[in-house]
Design an enzyme around this catalytic site. Sequence first.
Site, PDB file in Angstrom:
ATOM      1  N   HIS B  38      48.917  44.920  57.762  1.00  0.00           N
ATOM      2  CA  HIS B  38      48.243  46.208  57.631  1.00  0.00           C
ATOM      3  C   HIS B  38      47.873  46.775  58.988  1.00  0.00           C
ATOM      4  O   HIS B  38      48.040  47.959  59.245  1.00  0.00           O
ATOM      5  CB  HIS B  38      46.987  46.075  56.764  1.00  0.00           C
ATOM      6  CG  HIS B  38      47.267  46.273  55.311  1.00  0.00           C
ATOM      7  ND1 HIS B  38      47.839  45.300  54.539  1.00  0.00           N
ATOM      8  CD2 HIS B  38      47.081  47.350  54.506  1.00  0.00           C
ATOM      9  CE1 HIS B  38      47.989  45.771  53.313  1.00  0.00           C
ATOM     10  NE2 HIS B  38      47.536  47.013  53.260  1.00  0.00           N
ATOM     11  N   LYS B 103      42.354  41.274  44.828  1.00  0.00           N
ATOM     12  CA  LYS B 103      41.203  40.779  44.063  1.00  0.00           C
ATOM     13  C   LYS B 103      39.925  41.144  44.797  1.00  0.00           C
ATOM     14  O   LYS B 103      39.892  41.178  46.020  1.00  0.00           O
ATOM     15  CB  LYS B 103      41.287  39.258  43.858  1.00  0.00           C
ATOM     16  CG  LYS B 103      41.234  38.453  45.162  1.00  0.00           C
ATOM     17  CD  LYS B 103      41.045  36.983  44.894  1.00  0.00           C
ATOM     18  CE  LYS B 103      41.276  36.133  46.138  1.00  0.00           C
ATOM     19  NZ  LYS B 103      40.057  35.652  46.768  1.00  0.00           N
TER      20      LYS B 103
HETATM   21  S1  SF4 Z   1      41.596  30.388  44.267  1.00  0.00           S
HETATM   22 FE1  SF4 Z   1      40.457  29.729  46.072  1.00  0.00          FE
HETATM   23  S2  SF4 Z   1      41.985  29.226  47.588  1.00  0.00           S
HETATM   24 FE2  SF4 Z   1      42.968  30.470  46.035  1.00  0.00          FE
HETATM   25  S3  SF4 Z   1      42.827  32.593  46.744  1.00  0.00           S
HETATM   26 FE3  SF4 Z   1      41.038  32.207  45.462  1.00  0.00          FE
HETATM   27  S4  SF4 Z   1      39.422  31.560  46.871  1.00  0.00           S
HETATM   28 FE4  SF4 Z   1      41.382  31.370  47.956  1.00  0.00          FE
END
Ligand code: SF4
Lengths: 280, 187
Positions: B38, B103
């Site tokens: 980015h 996310k």
């Molecule tokens: S599950 Fe844990 S290791 Fe995987 S992206 Fe999410 S915070 Fe990071």
Amino acid sequence: MREVHVNQITEAVAKLSVETNLFLREDVCRRIAQCREEEDWPVAGEILGKIEDNIRIAREEFVPMCQDTGMACVFLEVGQDVHLTGGSLEDAVNEGVRKGYTEGYLRKAVVADPIRRGNTGDNTPAHIHTEIVPGDRVKVIVAPKGFGSENMSRIRMFPPSAGAEGVKDFIVRCVDEAGANPCPPVVVGVGIGGTFDRAALMAKQALLVPLEEPHPDEYYAAMEEELLERINELGIGPQGLGGRTTALAVKIKTFPTHMAGMPVAVNINCHVSRHGEVIL
Amino acid sequence: MTEKRLEYPFEKEKLKDLKAGDSVLITGTIYTARDEAHRRIVEMIRRGEELPFEIKDAIIYYAGPAPAKPGQVIGPVGPTTSYRMDPYAPVLLDLGLSGMIGKGPRSREVKDAVVRNGAVYFAAIGGAAALIARSVVSAETIAFEDLGAEAVRRLQVKDFPATVVIDPEGNDQYYLGRNEYLNKKRE
Ligand code: SF4
């Protein structure tokens, strides 16, 4: 003096790096299944179901559960009657990480400099913490740590007057503010007491405790339960989309501290809560 | 749960009926880009250079896969946390970017840019990387190969599972979902 060749440590670190990333520990699997059954929000139940599917796929296909296979946190407990032979302990651990992350198709996430960046290409160096303990064994613990959750961790130097309520509010707020970022459901590691650095270390070590094992001191065992209850009333839910299961467990470690202080550290881990050990 | 389908090309027109909370299966071409990619892309835009892919109508997936094993299309490839891309996202949205998959919550500036441009922010299940990799049909590195996991990849995905978090009207499912749950519990 019992002799242990450092090559054994390299092999153990390599093996654990791969295994912890591919196979989720049974206690975490059990806890996720239990939370799915108890979940009172349909979307949340579905997400937990998909998380379980993912665990199964990783196991069957021999691939990591998460693409973030973490920075390797290595905890060593070296018996004081052990003589390590064959080279430097630190080099041996890093060689294990190099081997595990390269041969095991794990992602290399480590950059050589915190500000100037630049990937080291083999996920080294590991974060190594060594303790000298009684006996003639060497315990090797590997805990790959993802940074989505690591970045949501906090530390605060409270005055003693903050009391238990101040500590508890801080821990709950930490999870609340993290929201969807650390891939909830999370495991919350807490370190209370010691010094600034000790509190942070204990928070990370709290994540190594089996989820079903309460704190040996009833006072803190009750606090773990109360905190889990309060966190699961926040409504964040799996992946932050609403629901009961925001945390799988809260684990506390404590240490005596100075009369003027009350350090509290919170280290957040995600549902891909990884660690494994070998005793040599 | 009923899932909506979203198929390439991802013109803004198709995003109009997506609502916060919708489950969506995405099919077609998407691009991976995360932190350093980015930074570089926005730098290239400032300098007026040609970009590795057309931003208009594209979907960017905030992800850096684990290495593929021999015979695999791609290694596990789940979303990374989106807020780190917040400083760059409005620039891309104003160039016509249709969607982002990641996310975690976004900044006010990103939300405003989503609404201003009729775009969508999706979430994929963080940590479900092996599951998500199954929806990737092909993968090809197209820029910044030196960045390894952070390189820009063109992915062909089929039924990639995502949830609408911020819809073109600015509704935010992280806020709505949590409140809906809490209100239900209070009843
Ligand atoms: S599950 Fe844990 S290791 Fe995987 S992206 Fe999410 S915070 Fe990071």
